[in-house]
Design a protein around this motif. Sequence first.
Motif, PDB file in Angstrom:
ATOM      1  N   ILE A 155       0.851  -1.181   0.000  1.00 32.43           N
ATOM      2  CA  ILE A 155       0.000   0.000   0.000  1.00 32.43           C
ATOM      3  C   ILE A 155       0.894   1.241   0.000  1.00 32.43           C
ATOM      4  CG2 ILE A 155      -1.734   1.335   1.282  1.00 32.43           C
ATOM      5  CD1 ILE A 155      -1.537  -2.462   1.501  1.00 32.43           C
ATOM      6  N   ILE A 156       0.674   2.100  -0.965  1.00 27.42           N
ATOM      7  CA  ILE A 156       1.482   3.305  -1.122  1.00 27.42           C
ATOM      8  C   ILE A 156       1.036   4.369  -0.114  1.00 27.42           C
ATOM      9  CG2 ILE A 156       2.091   5.184  -2.708  1.00 27.42           C
ATOM     10  CD1 ILE A 156       3.385   2.488  -3.393  1.00 27.42           C
ATOM     11  N   GLY A 157       2.007   5.046   0.493  1.00 26.87           N
ATOM     12  CA  GLY A 157       1.698   6.061   1.484  1.00 26.87           C
ATOM     13  C   GLY A 157       2.041   7.470   1.064  1.00 26.87           C
ATOM     14  N   LYS A 158       2.857   7.620   0.008  1.00 32.33           N
ATOM     15  CA  LYS A 158       3.317   8.942  -0.399  1.00 32.33           C
ATOM     16  C   LYS A 158       3.395   8.990  -1.915  1.00 32.33           C
ATOM     17  CE  LYS A 158       7.642   9.961   0.446  1.00 32.33           C
ATOM     18  NZ  LYS A 158       8.912  10.305   1.132  1.00 32.33           N
ATOM     19  N   ARG A 159       2.956  10.090  -2.485  1.00 34.05           N
ATOM     20  CA  ARG A 159       2.928  10.258  -3.937  1.00 34.05           C
ATOM     21  C   ARG A 159       4.297   9.927  -4.542  1.00 34.05           C
ATOM     22  NH1 ARG A 159      -0.297  13.399  -7.510  1.00 34.05           N
ATOM     23  NH2 ARG A 159       0.846  14.147  -9.353  1.00 34.05           N
ATOM     24  N   ALA A 160       4.272   9.186  -5.633  1.00 33.97           N
ATOM     25  CA  ALA A 160       5.509   8.739  -6.271  1.00 33.97           C
ATOM     26  C   ALA A 160       5.408   8.940  -7.776  1.00 33.97           C
ATOM     27  CB  ALA A 160       5.774   7.271  -5.954  1.00 33.97           C
ATOM     28  N   THR A 161       6.222   9.824  -8.305  1.00 32.87           N
ATOM     29  CA  THR A 161       6.330  10.048  -9.743  1.00 32.87           C
ATOM     30  C   THR A 161       7.792   9.934 -10.136  1.00 32.87           C
ATOM     31  OG1 THR A 161       4.448  11.588  -9.713  1.00 32.87           O
ATOM     32  CG2 THR A 161       5.880  11.650 -11.638  1.00 32.87           C
ATOM     33  N   ARG A 162       8.085   8.992 -11.015  1.00 32.16           N
ATOM     34  CA  ARG A 162       9.463   8.767 -11.487  1.00 32.16           C
ATOM     35  C   ARG A 162      10.430   8.625 -10.316  1.00 32.16           C
ATOM     36  NH1 ARG A 162       7.104  12.283 -14.969  1.00 32.16           N
ATOM     37  NH2 ARG A 162       7.944  14.137 -13.921  1.00 32.16           N
ATOM     38  N   ILE A 163      10.109   7.692  -9.431  1.00 32.30           N
ATOM     39  CA  ILE A 163      10.910   7.431  -8.240  1.00 32.30           C
ATOM     40  C   ILE A 163      12.010   6.427  -8.577  1.00 32.30           C
ATOM     41  CG2 ILE A 163      10.823   6.497  -5.896  1.00 32.30           C
ATOM     42  CD1 ILE A 163       9.497   9.253  -6.272  1.00 32.30           C
ATOM     43  N   ASN A 164      13.211   6.650  -8.075  1.00 34.43           N
ATOM     44  CA  ASN A 164      14.251   5.649  -8.275  1.00 34.43           C
ATOM     45  C   ASN A 164      14.150   4.566  -7.202  1.00 34.43           C
ATOM     46  OD1 ASN A 164      15.760   6.502  -5.910  1.00 34.43           O
ATOM     47  ND2 ASN A 164      16.534   8.214  -7.133  1.00 34.43           N
ATOM     48  N   LYS A 165      14.791   3.444  -7.466  1.00 36.21           N
ATOM     49  CA  LYS A 165      14.666   2.294  -6.565  1.00 36.21           C
ATOM     50  C   LYS A 165      15.192   2.604  -5.162  1.00 36.21           C
ATOM     51  CE  LYS A 165      16.637  -0.836  -9.259  1.00 36.21           C
ATOM     52  NZ  LYS A 165      17.103  -2.180  -9.717  1.00 36.21           N
ATOM     53  N   GLU A 166      16.206   3.436  -5.074  1.00 36.31           N
ATOM     54  CA  GLU A 166      16.812   3.723  -3.779  1.00 36.31           C
ATOM     55  C   GLU A 166      15.848   4.459  -2.846  1.00 36.31           C
ATOM     56  OE1 GLU A 166      19.613   2.482  -6.566  1.00 36.31           O
ATOM     57  OE2 GLU A 166      18.268   4.214  -6.764  1.00 36.31           O
ATOM     58  N   ASP A 167      14.910   5.196  -3.402  1.00 37.47           N
ATOM     59  CA  ASP A 167      13.963   5.965  -2.593  1.00 37.47           C
ATOM     60  C   ASP A 167      12.601   5.299  -2.474  1.00 37.47           C
ATOM     61  OD1 ASP A 167      15.860   7.963  -2.262  1.00 37.47           O
ATOM     62  OD2 ASP A 167      15.234   9.024  -4.082  1.00 37.47           O
ATOM     63  N   ALA A 168      12.409   4.193  -3.163  1.00 40.32           N
ATOM     64  CA  ALA A 168      11.063   3.636  -3.322  1.00 40.32           C
ATOM     65  C   ALA A 168      10.427   3.213  -2.001  1.00 40.32           C
ATOM     66  CB  ALA A 168      11.098   2.457  -4.289  1.00 40.32           C
ATOM     67  N   MET A 169      11.180   2.584  -1.120  1.00 39.66           N
ATOM     68  CA  MET A 169      10.577   2.038   0.091  1.00 39.66           C
ATOM     69  C   MET A 169      10.052   3.123   1.031  1.00 39.66           C
ATOM     70  SD  MET A 169      10.578  -1.143  -0.473  1.00 39.66           S
ATOM     71  CE  MET A 169      10.154  -1.910   1.082  1.00 39.66           C
ATOM     72  N   SER A 170      10.550   4.342   0.903  1.00 35.03           N
ATOM     73  CA  SER A 170      10.037   5.434   1.731  1.00 35.03           C
ATOM     74  C   SER A 170       8.619   5.832   1.327  1.00 35.03           C
ATOM     75  CB  SER A 170      10.965   6.647   1.637  1.00 35.03           C
ATOM     76  OG  SER A 170      10.911   7.233   0.343  1.00 35.03           O
ATOM     77  N   HIS A 171       8.141   5.307   0.224  1.00 35.93           N
ATOM     78  CA  HIS A 171       6.793   5.607  -0.256  1.00 35.93           C
ATOM     79  C   HIS A 171       5.775   4.536   0.150  1.00 35.93           C
ATOM     80  CE1 HIS A 171       7.827   9.052  -2.934  1.00 35.93           C
ATOM     81  NE2 HIS A 171       9.025   8.502  -2.812  1.00 35.93           N
TER      82      HIS A 171
END
Length: 305
Positions: A155-171
């Motif tokens: 379940i996504i918690g934060k808007r994600a547009t063109r996110i790289n893999k290194e930052d993905a889990m924070s979403h």
Amino acid sequence: MKLVTYRDSAAGEGRLGVVQDNMIIDVEKLGHAVGAVLPSSMLELIDLGPDAQAAIRRAVRETAEARPAGIAIHEENARLLAPIPRPRKNIFGIGLNYVEHVAESAKSLDTSKDLPQKPVVFSKPPTAVIANGEPIQHNAAMTQQLDWEVELAVIIGKRATRINKEDAMSHVFGYSVINDVSARDNRRAGQWIFSKGQDSYCPFGPAIVTADEIADPHNLVLWLTKNGEEKQRSNTKHLLFDIPTLIADISSGITLEPGDIIATGTPAGVGAGRDPQEWMWPGDVIECGVEGIGILRNPVVKIGQ
């Protein structure tokens, strides 16, 4: 936290609850008890972000020794709804995301025997979502090949547009369980949405466990039983494309928004891949489990003529 959407009466509206010691604590009522404004629905909580989660945790701690009357009910006295009863958008499904499932699908479903080079993405509409305990509909006029697929849901918690893999889990807000029900004989020229998106084809729940409670989502046992007989068992460490890759790939062209759901794919053991093939029929009971999250149980019922 383990979070649910529940009703405390047959006619009541769905409410946000925290599960502790077999009790469901009503979040909005909890807020009233400690003089805080807390959300009443799962989507509202997700929209409010980490501060709202922290406020709920504080309120639970503050009332742990002397919980005010009327803010909690026993799980047995509640009816669980899907954690997000009506998602805002289609659920993102991922096909062919475990190596052994790629092999069994190639034998029985005419898909390629080669491993996908990019995630295979499809979708299931919000109208497909049902809760723990609600019936999977079997319409014999529509399908004679109704199949099961246990999956970890993100379940996504934060808007994600063109996110790289290194930052993905924070979403990621949290995790749940989905049964990606599939009518194998309803695929249309390679398109899967009618096969996978019919009413009741997305059992979802029973809870969402927040991301901080799952130490490693890539090392969770998942399993499925039909009438008590195990049909699937694997581990999310065998995902072909891991969660950061899925988030990065989808968000490269489709913005992921708070409350969006990704069903990450199923391991081997689906009915279509068995010899002889097996299907779900009215009277069957399907249980899907993911370690650390819970068990999703749904009967199969006949509809139509």
